[in-house]
Design a protein around this motif. Sequence first.
Motif, PDB file in Angstrom:
ATOM      1  N   GLN A   1      44.611  40.941   4.053  1.00  0.00           N
ATOM      2  CA  GLN A   1      46.058  41.090   4.086  1.00  0.00           C
ATOM      3  C   GLN A   1      46.701  39.744   3.763  1.00  0.00           C
ATOM      4  N   PRO A   2      47.819  39.747   3.054  1.00  0.00           N
ATOM      5  CA  PRO A   2      48.480  38.471   2.758  1.00  0.00           C
ATOM      6  C   PRO A   2      49.046  37.840   4.023  1.00  0.00           C
ATOM      7  N   VAL A   3      48.846  36.544   4.142  1.00  0.00           N
ATOM      8  CA  VAL A   3      49.395  35.776   5.260  1.00  0.00           C
ATOM      9  C   VAL A   3      50.347  34.748   4.666  1.00  0.00           C
ATOM     10  N   GLY A   4      51.598  34.829   5.032  1.00  0.00           N
ATOM     11  CA  GLY A   4      52.605  33.942   4.458  1.00  0.00           C
ATOM     12  C   GLY A   4      52.354  32.477   4.780  1.00  0.00           C
ATOM     13  N   ALA A   5      52.715  31.602   3.837  1.00  0.00           N
ATOM     14  CA  ALA A   5      52.564  30.169   4.072  1.00  0.00           C
ATOM     15  C   ALA A   5      53.394  29.722   5.271  1.00  0.00           C
TER      16      ALA A   5
END
Length: 342
Positions: free
Chosen positions: A93-97
């Motif tokens: 899953q994408p993890v925001g910066a």
Amino acid sequence: MVTKFAELGSMSNEEKLTLLAALLESAVDPVTEVRRTEPPPAGPPRHPVGSPLAGLRFELLGPLVIRHGGVDIAPSAPKLRLVLSALLFNANQPVGASVLVRELWSAGAPRTAHATLQTYMFKVRKLFRGVLGGSVEDIARDVLLTCSGGYTLRVDPKQLDIVEFDELVTAGTAAMHAGDYEQAGAHLRRSLALWRGNVVHQGQWGPQLRAQAARLEERRFYAYMTRIDADLCLGRHREATSELASLVVEHPLHESAHAMLMLALHRSGRTPAALEVYLRFRRRMLGELGIEPSERIQALHLALLSPDPLLADLSLTSDMLLDRLVGRVRQGRRLSSSTVTG
């Protein structure tokens, strides 16, 4: 990572060194976050067979461990371990910066936080490249991807101990509901055996990782209690007594643990000790919370005074037994009330 030269004068020495390290790291390999203006393709990995990380095992149920050929290759640097933990808890899953920055520094992020984060990602890619071979570009394309505003770590869920743990607890719970207590106990024992200690980190975790750790610890406690419940249904009362005695010391206001201990003691021929457990629990509830114990454990206490034959029914879990006992107490009250009014 680009910083205006006018800002350099206001930076501390530490911030300047961090920025310099990030620039040097990005210069080592032509493919880094600095030069990536477009996200990599979202299609499947290009490796011909299986996951590119197929030879790795990721363990989060305790201090972070990344096993490769029986050797732990996890980095020792606390910040890198934290980044990897955040990515693994959110695998695929994408993890925001911005989320990662908050996990790394909470509210005290330096001005160079995003540049430093890019450096950490480069180091994580180098770690995987050292194991898998190939180039950083291969890792950036197939393993640790830069997505819109963040990063995605591609991992086969079967490589994660937290996924295996959840699946085993779910299977154990289903077996309990089906009345297969032997199978339930086996699943739950396997789930608990995956733990190597508490979910810990050398530094300070951010809010998301703290929430993940709390969820896992709560589910671990549930698995432990349910496994003991399965043992009670299998007639292993004496074995369960010592575990439950420790639990009520650690959790002096946990009602289910006290109820199960009372039941285990009664079935072991120690009914007076079971009644004493109830009296101590009631005194603590009144002294610390100012309330009586719940209707469920009061019904168990009454059944022990009888004693009620229902207490010997091994087909009932502790919850099922307590519900039956409460139902009997309520029915008795209704009969008494109708007799009086009649």
